[in-house]
Design a protein around this motif. Structure first.
Motif, mmCIF file in Angstrom:
data_model
loop_
_atom_site.group_PDB
_atom_site.id
_atom_site.type_symbol
_atom_site.label_atom_id
_atom_site.label_comp_id
_atom_site.label_asym_id
_atom_site.label_seq_id
_atom_site.Cartn_x
_atom_site.Cartn_y
_atom_site.Cartn_z
ATOM 1 N N ASP A 55 -21.420 -15.646 3.510
ATOM 2 C CA ASP A 55 -22.493 -15.976 4.884
ATOM 3 C C ASP A 55 -23.469 -16.383 4.227
ATOM 4 O O ASP A 55 -24.500 -16.307 4.513
ATOM 5 N N ILE A 56 -23.913 -15.016 2.996
ATOM 6 C CA ILE A 56 -25.429 -15.275 2.547
ATOM 7 C C ILE A 56 -25.826 -16.867 1.967
ATOM 8 O O ILE A 56 -26.740 -17.526 2.282
ATOM 9 N N ALA A 57 -24.464 -16.796 0.686
ATOM 10 C CA ALA A 57 -23.936 -18.651 0.375
ATOM 11 C C ALA A 57 -24.765 -19.914 1.747
ATOM 12 O O ALA A 57 -25.304 -20.274 1.166
ATOM 13 N N THR A 58 -24.316 -19.647 2.505
ATOM 14 C CA THR A 58 -24.312 -20.939 3.561
ATOM 15 C C THR A 58 -25.819 -20.351 4.336
ATOM 16 O O THR A 58 -25.686 -21.713 4.763
ATOM 17 N N HIS A 59 -25.928 -19.430 5.346
ATOM 18 C CA HIS A 59 -26.644 -19.470 5.756
ATOM 19 C C HIS A 59 -28.149 -17.928 5.328
ATOM 20 O O HIS A 59 -28.860 -18.702 6.559
ATOM 21 N N HIS A 60 -28.180 -17.599 4.735
ATOM 22 C CA HIS A 60 -29.173 -17.124 4.276
ATOM 23 C C HIS A 60 -29.998 -16.749 2.893
ATOM 24 O O HIS A 60 -30.710 -16.049 2.729
ATOM 25 N N LEU A 61 -29.512 -18.667 2.790
ATOM 26 C CA LEU A 61 -30.346 -18.738 1.364
ATOM 27 C C LEU A 61 -31.194 -19.351 0.874
ATOM 28 O O LEU A 61 -31.511 -20.716 1.241
ATOM 29 N N TYR A 62 -32.914 -18.538 0.458
ATOM 30 C CA TYR A 62 -33.696 -19.353 0.718
ATOM 31 C C TYR A 62 -33.204 -20.709 -1.537
ATOM 32 O O TYR A 62 -32.462 -20.292 -1.131
ATOM 33 N N LEU A 63 -34.017 -21.875 -0.480
ATOM 34 C CA LEU A 63 -33.597 -22.911 -1.843
ATOM 35 C C LEU A 63 -33.913 -22.281 -3.490
ATOM 36 O O LEU A 63 -33.408 -22.395 -4.231
ATOM 37 N N SER A 64 -34.726 -21.573 -3.534
ATOM 38 C CA SER A 64 -35.275 -20.353 -4.468
ATOM 39 C C SER A 64 -34.037 -19.586 -5.249
ATOM 40 O O SER A 64 -33.721 -19.184 -6.050
ATOM 41 N N GLY A 65 -32.580 -19.108 -4.166
ATOM 42 C CA GLY A 65 -31.536 -18.899 -4.573
ATOM 43 C C GLY A 65 -31.732 -16.859 -4.133
ATOM 44 O O GLY A 65 -31.106 -16.075 -5.126
ATOM 45 N N THR A 66 -32.515 -16.976 -3.259
ATOM 46 C CA THR A 66 -32.776 -15.474 -3.027
ATOM 47 C C THR A 66 -32.498 -14.887 -1.522
ATOM 48 O O THR A 66 -32.517 -16.229 -1.096
ATOM 49 N N ALA A 67 -32.664 -14.136 -0.532
ATOM 50 C CA ALA A 67 -32.599 -14.409 0.688
ATOM 51 C C ALA A 67 -34.176 -13.319 0.917
ATOM 52 O O ALA A 67 -34.284 -12.476 0.120
ATOM 53 N N SER A 68 -34.048 -13.080 2.660
ATOM 54 C CA SER A 68 -34.791 -12.175 3.676
ATOM 55 C C SER A 68 -36.156 -12.484 3.338
ATOM 56 O O SER A 68 -36.623 -12.836 2.600
#
Ligand code: ZN
Length: 618
Positions: A307-320
């Motif tokens: 879910d994080i990889a598909t929907h919540h990840l910025y193009l830089s490879g982080t989340a939040s």
């Protein structure tokens, strides 16, 4: 790459404590209560074995070397950050309770974890002395009942107190694991025993969920540390406590991590969506899967990861954004959006690394490269090791040397790079990160040395020389990046084609000196801005996200009105020296500003200072 002159670094940085530390070392302070035998003991192995064997086993730190971009950034992490720990301030809260703020106690343990990794890799004696000083002082502050927090007695187990004990445990067990230091394991046992006595469902015991913020997730994230303690101390009661932590999630007041992820498949719809704390619990759950083999634990972690990889990840490879997961595809990337807390970046890296180890699957290896080259290195100032708390995709970076959660977390992530790069897979060697250097990997086919020559990611040519201890047949697994259009590896006159996003496995008889010539196509790609930036495009080259950097585009008045001139882009090398750019990579792009043709210069996001990743699409 964004390189620096290490020799000149001490003059460039304030707050050098080296002379005082050297005096402490000369006085034998670093030895403290420990004998020389303990100081030089070999790294410790686990007291109990895991139920689940890892499918990717990272190569040990010792005996490997990573140069180039990644090596430079690890050196900056050591010289610029770790050796500049303000140990007086991070220890004071333990020695004179209460601490200056509620989570000041987390920094000592975070430092010990990063320092243990970095010392195993580098053997740096200055770092060893500082690490010994911090560990010895921390252990000396422990109360007779095992308490090792920064709270007065009447405030025990409120706010972030369990969280602080989690980092004590992570740090002290890492230190024990690296050095063999016995007092560190004893102190950890005392912490574990105190937690086991204090929390639970028995008479007079406290509720762990009520002992931490973010629906209890700050407290229950002690899970990872307790599995580690179980592994090195071998006492089953610690494992029982871990199962209690997981059960507590399901309490009426708990975060329902397993039920919610199973039902909604969404981290945004789970608990309060706090990214760092939730992913910390999931890292612990991955460790608990390794220790127990309960398949529900692995499924839960994989559901969250996907879910994080598909929907919540910025193009830089982080989340939040503002430290929380946002709704699907909602990825505001400005400075005001508080993008990608450094702690979330590192915990995402740890979660992904856990899944690579447990499954050996290539999508996790792919993600590690992406996060390392962009979000992780992007938050580090390549000149001095200062760290950004948040790292926007559009705006200005604000790295600092101060004491905060991210300044302590990022060095842990950077210290993990040698554990992400290469290791044992299917009794052969797997290459995850392409970097110049060398490694020795132990397999059932003997020890296999690999020497790697490359300028990656500046170019896509890699030459690996294989040195098995004796001629042997084994598989060499090469990660084929998902983003490449073309990947080939040639050995002994035979060419192998890679499938993007998979491992290319070359299973053959290897003898000393065999060379593998790898060619990775780095043709730049244009990425659409999605629902948050529908008018925007970004450009990636190889594993690196590029940015339109203001300081190398002095003629550009408005970055926001600029972008590529055509839908398909070509890049030409630009000379960083001529541009007076601090990095070693820069690329010319045929672009426009406010509708008028203009040559633009892009640099890796990891090196950028004031920039835009999302540019106006053609
Ligand atoms: Zn943080």
């Amino acid at each position: 790459m964004a390189t620096m002159d290490i020799q000149s670094l001490p003059q460039a940085l304030p707050n050098l404590h080296l002379s005082r530390r050297d005096m402490l070392r000369a006085a034998g302070f670093g030895l403290g209560a420990m004998g020389l035998g303990e100081m030089f003991a070999a790294p410790q192995t686990a007291a109990v074995s895991d139920k689940i064997a890892d499918r990717f086993v990272p190569a040990p730190y010792a005996g490997q070397r990573i140069e180039g971009l990644l090596g430079d950034r690890m050196r900056v992490n050591l010289e610029g950050r770790l050796l500049h720990l303000d140990e007086v301030r991070v220890l004071k809260g333990f020695q004179q309770r209460p601490g200056e703020q509620d989570w000041i106690g987390e920094h000592a343990g975070k430092f010990l974890h990063a320092a243990a990794n970095t010392w195993l890799y580098s053997g740096d004696e200055r770092l060893k002395a500082l690490m010994d000083l911090v560990a010895t002082s921390l252990i000396a502050a422990q109360l007779p009942d095992g308490y090792l927090g920064t709270y007065p007695d009447e405030k025990r187990w409120t706010s972030w107190d369990v969280w602080v004990h989690k980092y004590d445990l992570l740090g002290l067990v890492s230190y024990h694991q690296a050095t063999g230091n016995a007092p560190a394991l004893d102190a950890s046992r005392k912490i574990g025993d105190l937690l086991c006595r204090t929390f639970g469902t028995g008479p007079g015991q406290r509720d762990i969920i009520a002992a931490g913020t973010h629906v209890g997730m700050a407290a229950t994230s002690v899970l990872e540390a307790m599995v580690n303690l179980y592994r090195f101390a071998g006492d089953h009661k610690y494992l029982d406590f871990c199962e209690y932590l997981v059960r507590s999630w399901s309490q009426p007041n708990g975060p329902k991590i397993i039920e919610s992820l199973s039902a909604t498949k969404s981290v945004f719809r789970t608990a309060n969506a706090k990214a760092y704390e939730m992913m910390s619990n999931l890292v612990g759950l991955a460790e608990l899967y390794r220790a127990t083999g309960n398949p529900v634990y692995l499924q839960t972690v994989q559901t969250a990861w996907q879910d994080i990889a598909t929907h919540h990840l910025y193009l830089s490879g982080t989340a939040s954004s503002a430290e929380h997961f946002t709704d699907d595809g909602v990825l505001p990337a400005e400075e005001s959006s508080s993008v990608g807390e450094g702690c979330a970046t590192v915990t995402w890296l740890q979660l992904t690394w856990q899944l690579l180890r447990l499954t050996g699957e290539p999508q996790y290896a792919e993600q590690l490269e992406h996060t390392v080259y962009n979000a992780l290195l992007g938050a580090q100032d390549p000149r001095n090791g200062d760290i950004c708390y948040f790292t926007p995709l559009n705006g200005k970076k604000s790295p600092t040397p101060g004491i905060n959660c991210c300044v302590s977390s990022e060095p842990r992530g950077i210290s993990m790079i040698p554990q992400l790069a290469w290791g044992q897979r299917e009794n052969g060697v797997a290459i995850v990160l392409y970097a110049p250097g060398h490694v020795s990997v132990d397999t059932r086919n003997g020890t296999i040395g690999i020497e790697s020559r490359t300028n990656y990611p500046a170019d896509g040519n890699v030459v690996l020389t294989v040195h098995p201890s004796k001629p042997a047949r084994f598989p060499l697994s090469l990660r084929v990046p998902a983003w490449t259009a073309k990947y080939s590896a040639t050995v002994g006159g035979q060419q192998y084609k890679g499938i993007p996003g998979q491992f290319l496995t070359i299973d053959r008889e290897w003898k000393a000196g065999d060379e593998v010539h790898i060619d990775v196509d780095l043709t730049p790609r244009v990425v659409a801005g999605g629902s948050s930036y529908p008018w925007g495009v970004a450009i990636e080259r190889g594993p690196q996200l590029l940015a339109l950097e203001q300081s190398v585009n002095p003629a550009v008045k408005d970055l926001q009105a600029s972008g590529p001139r055509t839908a398909e882009v070509k890049l030409a090398d630009a000379d960083p020296k001529q541009l007076k750019w601090r990095g070693s990579q820069a690329y010319k792009l045929d672009g426009v500003e406010a509708g008028k043709p203009r040559e633009l210069v892009l640099v890796p996001f990891a090196d950028a200072i004031t920039y835009r990743v999302w540019m106006l699409k053609a």
